[in-house]
Design a protein around this motif. Structure first.
Motif, mmCIF file in Angstrom:
data_model
loop_
_atom_site.group_PDB
_atom_site.id
_atom_site.type_symbol
_atom_site.label_atom_id
_atom_site.label_comp_id
_atom_site.label_asym_id
_atom_site.label_seq_id
_atom_site.Cartn_x
_atom_site.Cartn_y
_atom_site.Cartn_z
ATOM 1 N N GLY A 53 37.116 34.171 29.067
ATOM 2 C CA GLY A 53 37.486 35.510 28.622
ATOM 3 C C GLY A 53 38.865 35.550 27.988
ATOM 4 N N SER A 54 39.795 34.781 28.540
ATOM 5 C CA SER A 54 41.165 34.791 28.032
ATOM 6 C C SER A 54 41.190 34.388 26.550
ATOM 7 N N GLU A 55 40.403 33.365 26.204
ATOM 8 C CA GLU A 55 40.374 32.940 24.807
ATOM 9 C C GLU A 55 39.777 34.029 23.916
ATOM 10 N N GLU A 103 45.680 45.597 34.884
ATOM 11 C CA GLU A 103 45.028 44.496 34.155
ATOM 12 C C GLU A 103 45.389 43.120 34.699
ATOM 13 N N HIS A 104 44.446 42.223 34.522
ATOM 14 C CA HIS A 104 44.675 40.784 34.695
ATOM 15 C C HIS A 104 45.624 40.344 33.570
ATOM 16 N N HIS A 105 46.408 39.303 33.806
ATOM 17 C CA HIS A 105 47.342 38.820 32.775
ATOM 18 C C HIS A 105 46.647 38.573 31.432
ATOM 19 N N SER A 113 38.597 46.030 38.410
ATOM 20 C CA SER A 113 39.857 45.333 38.702
ATOM 21 C C SER A 113 39.597 44.137 39.601
ATOM 22 N N ASN A 114 40.222 42.996 39.275
ATOM 23 C CA ASN A 114 40.035 41.790 40.088
ATOM 24 C C ASN A 114 40.854 41.837 41.370
ATOM 25 N N VAL A 115 41.683 42.886 41.533
ATOM 26 C CA VAL A 115 42.480 43.019 42.757
ATOM 27 C C VAL A 115 41.997 44.213 43.581
ATOM 28 N N ILE A 163 36.677 46.016 26.294
ATOM 29 C CA ILE A 163 36.513 45.961 27.756
ATOM 30 C C ILE A 163 36.704 44.520 28.227
ATOM 31 N N ASP A 164 37.568 44.362 29.240
ATOM 32 C CA ASP A 164 37.632 43.092 29.941
ATOM 33 C C ASP A 164 36.563 43.166 31.037
ATOM 34 N N ALA A 165 35.442 42.536 30.761
ATOM 35 C CA ALA A 165 34.284 42.649 31.658
ATOM 36 C C ALA A 165 34.138 41.425 32.562
ATOM 37 N N ALA A 166 35.249 40.692 32.749
ATOM 38 C CA ALA A 166 35.180 39.456 33.549
ATOM 39 C C ALA A 166 34.656 39.715 34.954
ATOM 40 N N GLN A 167 34.983 40.897 35.513
ATOM 41 C CA GLN A 167 34.556 41.170 36.897
ATOM 42 C C GLN A 167 33.414 42.179 36.949
ATOM 43 N N SER A 168 32.815 42.507 35.812
ATOM 44 C CA SER A 168 31.690 43.449 35.884
ATOM 45 C C SER A 168 30.376 42.830 35.398
ATOM 46 N N PHE A 173 34.137 38.050 28.612
ATOM 47 C CA PHE A 173 33.732 37.631 29.958
ATOM 48 C C PHE A 173 33.602 36.114 30.011
ATOM 49 N N SER A 174 33.598 35.586 31.242
ATOM 50 C CA SER A 174 33.601 34.132 31.459
ATOM 51 C C SER A 174 32.344 33.710 32.192
ATOM 52 N N GLY A 175 31.735 32.608 31.742
ATOM 53 C CA GLY A 175 30.522 32.118 32.391
ATOM 54 C C GLY A 175 30.729 31.704 33.835
ATOM 55 N N HIS A 176 31.901 31.123 34.118
ATOM 56 C CA HIS A 176 32.071 30.533 35.454
ATOM 57 C C HIS A 176 32.127 31.572 36.565
ATOM 58 N N LYS A 177 32.279 32.845 36.199
ATOM 59 C CA LYS A 177 32.244 33.899 37.225
ATOM 60 C C LYS A 177 30.830 34.429 37.421
ATOM 61 N N MET A 178 29.862 33.837 36.745
ATOM 62 C CA MET A 178 28.464 34.281 36.871
ATOM 63 C C MET A 178 27.523 33.079 36.889
ATOM 64 N N VAL A 227 39.143 32.163 50.736
ATOM 65 C CA VAL A 227 39.533 33.405 50.054
ATOM 66 C C VAL A 227 40.683 33.057 49.113
ATOM 67 N N ARG A 228 41.017 33.961 48.212
ATOM 68 C CA ARG A 228 42.185 33.716 47.363
ATOM 69 C C ARG A 228 43.376 34.490 47.912
ATOM 70 N N SER A 229 44.570 33.938 47.689
ATOM 71 C CA SER A 229 45.795 34.634 48.078
ATOM 72 C C SER A 229 46.802 34.475 46.951
ATOM 73 N N HIS A 260 47.112 36.970 42.155
ATOM 74 C CA HIS A 260 45.813 37.180 41.495
ATOM 75 C C HIS A 260 45.937 37.371 39.982
ATOM 76 N N CYS A 261 46.958 36.746 39.394
ATOM 77 C CA CYS A 261 47.170 36.865 37.942
ATOM 78 C C CYS A 261 47.248 38.333 37.536
ATOM 79 N N ALA A 262 47.890 39.124 38.377
ATOM 80 C CA ALA A 262 48.065 40.551 38.077
ATOM 81 C C ALA A 262 49.437 40.973 38.598
ATOM 82 N N THR A 266 45.850 38.962 50.143
ATOM 83 C CA THR A 266 44.703 38.079 50.390
ATOM 84 C C THR A 266 43.484 38.794 49.828
ATOM 85 N N ARG A 267 42.559 38.037 49.223
ATOM 86 C CA ARG A 267 41.415 38.698 48.588
ATOM 87 C C ARG A 267 40.099 38.020 48.981
ATOM 88 N N ALA A 268 39.167 38.830 49.446
ATOM 89 C CA ALA A 268 37.793 38.337 49.672
ATOM 90 C C ALA A 268 36.921 38.938 48.584
HETATM 91 N N1 C6P Z 1 40.371 36.194 37.270
HETATM 92 C C1 C6P Z 1 40.707 35.754 39.626
HETATM 93 O O1 C6P Z 1 40.794 35.004 40.602
HETATM 94 P P1 C6P Z 1 39.325 33.379 32.754
HETATM 95 O O2 C6P Z 1 40.324 32.740 33.696
HETATM 96 O O3 C6P Z 1 39.775 33.373 31.325
HETATM 97 O O4 C6P Z 1 37.953 32.860 32.970
HETATM 98 O O5 C6P Z 1 39.236 34.921 33.185
HETATM 99 C C2 C6P Z 1 40.376 35.702 33.066
HETATM 100 C C3 C6P Z 1 40.197 37.021 33.723
HETATM 101 C C4 C6P Z 1 40.245 38.149 32.922
HETATM 102 N N2 C6P Z 1 40.071 39.373 33.442
HETATM 103 C C5 C6P Z 1 39.846 39.549 34.745
HETATM 104 C C6 C6P Z 1 39.645 40.950 35.268
HETATM 105 C C7 C6P Z 1 39.797 38.454 35.606
HETATM 106 O O6 C6P Z 1 39.577 38.644 36.895
HETATM 107 C C8 C6P Z 1 39.990 37.157 35.076
HETATM 108 C C9 C6P Z 1 39.993 35.943 35.973
HETATM 109 C C10 C6P Z 1 40.297 35.168 38.310
HETATM 110 O O7 C6P Z 1 40.920 36.962 39.690
HETATM 111 C C11 C6P Z 1 41.041 33.916 37.991
HETATM 112 S S1 C6P Z 1 42.713 34.192 37.624
#
Ligand code: C6P
Length: 416
Positions: A105-107, A133-135, A184-186, A209-214, A232-237, A367-369, A372-374, A387-389
């Motif tokens: 997603g970042s790219e 937002e995520h970074h 939100s990822n947090v 839309i940053d749909a990485a978490q939806s 969005f990113s494949g590795h989250k699905m 879990v992650r701690s 959270h890149c936010a 801490t995040r579950a």
């Molecule tokens: N959040 C988390 O642990 P990438 O890393 O490019 O696949 O996804 C980035 C990204 C963008 N938006 C949101 C809302 C995200 O949650 C993420 C990735 C992971 O929360 C890894 S930092």
């Protein structure tokens, strides 16, 4: 409404979690002599055998470059690669030409930055985002400031929900892009993207839309939400790392200049100038990530077979249960609203989140701690870490019970 029925009247079915878990060999693992409880799904999900097999099938049976040669292996690889893109397009109700494969997603956000914002926006133009937002949905836009583009951020209220009235307040005739996380990822907050999109479009701005978490967790339809871009990113699905998507409306992508230049994204090359390939290839430079794209298609097949309504329903059941169980733990502060996606961040008294996560790891619970890149959101919440579950299709209420027992243990370890 009958039990199991959703608002649109379609019957929701319970996931067969025992059956699903058999597809994920890693869930059989023991960590520190305890059966693994994997609750770091917002960072990356585990992969089912169907996805792992798609990778090994490609490398053992038809590994070859795509769209270049006429030999059989290349034809098979090209067909599988194109099918994968078609599956992903169908998954979000987009066209084949609207799905650009990226690393993650970042790219995808970086393509929008370079090919739209830096190329087309003028000094004095504005981008509106939010403090949650995520970074990846903040840092790219910071580069636009060099061009004199202003960044503005919508704040959150005490429950961790966007102060919606601020969109209207911040919007001017110079606002050219509104970009928000769907979930939100947090905080787990589910943002009203259809409403935000309407506000953006009424003001003549693009909407991303940053749909990485939806997208990994709920039915998602690009036409229904009417976004211009989404990432969005494949590795989250369930898919491998190293493959993700930028969706863009066809007419917009058609109009945009490519960001990265090189082979395969061209139609014709002369020494001093070139013309660009058709969509979506115009935005994809060099030999693509063939194996991971094909495996991404297998991940989408897997989720489609479960049904995204059922995936969402399962996660909502888990969220309701974990919110209730966590509220019974003394000294635990939970961030974000009651109604949320499958992400729960918390702190235990004044214990550092890494220490809490280490005690959980002793119990085999991942879990992650940290931040959270936010980091801006952490600052807004007045904390440095949490801490995040986070949950997915294979998690169970029994695993939540183990999380809660381990948190009680952490309370006694840290003498709370
Ligand atoms: N959040 C988390 O642990 P990438 O890393 O490019 O696949 O996804 C980035 C990204 C963008 N938006 C949101 C809302 C995200 O949650 C993420 C990735 C992971 O929360 C890894 S930092």
């Amino acid at each position: 409404m009958k039990k199991g029925e959703t608002m649109d009247g379609i019957q929701q079915q319970e996931l067969n979690v025992d059956g699903i878990r058999k597809d994920f060999p890693i869930l059989e693992r023991f960590v520190r002599e305890k059966k693994l409880v994997y609750l770091d799904n917002a960072a990356t999900t585990q992969k089912p055998l169907q996805v792992i097999n798609a990778l090994t099938d490609y490398y053992t049976k038809y590994n070859s470059n795509v769209h270049r040669a006429v030999h059989t292996l290349s034809a098979e690889a090209s067909e599988a690669y194109d099918n994968a893109r078609q599956k992903i397009a169908g998954f979000i109700n987009a066209k084949f030409r609207e799905i650009v494969f990226v690393k993650n997603g970042s790219e995808g956000a970086n393509i929008v930055l370079h090919s739209l914002v830096l190329d087309r926006f003028k000094p004095g133009d504005e981008i509106i985002s939010t403090v949650m937002e995520h970074h990846s949905n903040i840092v790219p836009w910071q580069l636009a400031q060099k061009k004199g583009i202003r960044l503005k951020f919508v704040d959150i209220d005490d429950r961790g929900q966007l102060k919606m009235e601020q969109f209207d307040e911040l919007m001017t005739e110079r606002t050219k892009l509104v970009t928000v996380a769907h979930v939100s990822n947090v905080l787990g907050t589910i943002n009203p993207v259809e409403e935000i999109g309407r506000i953006a479009h009424d003001a003549g701005a693009f909407f991303m839309i940053d749909a990485a978490q939806s997208i990994p967790h709920m039915p998602f339809d690009v036409k229904k939400v009417d976004c211009d871009f989404c990432i969005f990113s494949g590795h989250k699905m369930l898919a491998p790392t190293g493959i993700g998507c930028l969706y863009g409306k066809e007419a917009l992508l058609e109009d945009m200049e490519p960001f990265l230049r090189g082979s395969d994204m061209i139609k014709e090359v002369k020494l001093l100038e070139s013309t660009w390939n058709d969509l979506p290839y115009k935005f994809e430079t060099g030999t693509p990530n063939i194996a991971d794209s094909i495996a991404f298609g297998a991940a989408v097949d897997y989720l489609n077979a479960l049904g995204m309504k059922n995936v969402w329903g399962h996660e909502q059941n888990l969220v309701n249960y974990v919110m209730k169980r966590l509220s019974e733990i003394k000294d635990l502060v939970i961030y974000g609203p009651q109604k949320r996606g499958g992400v729960i961040s918390f702190n235990l008294g004044d214990v550092h989140s890494h220490d809490t996560a280490s005690v959980l790891d002793e119990q085999g619970i991942a879990v992650r701690s940290g931040h959270h890149c936010a980091m801006p959101l952490m600052k807004r919440l007045g904390i440095t870490a949490a801490t995040r579950a986070s949950f997915y299709i294979y998690n169970t209420k029994e695993e939540i019970d183990r999380l809660c027992d381990a948190l009680e243990q952490a309370r006694s370890v840290f003498k709370l």
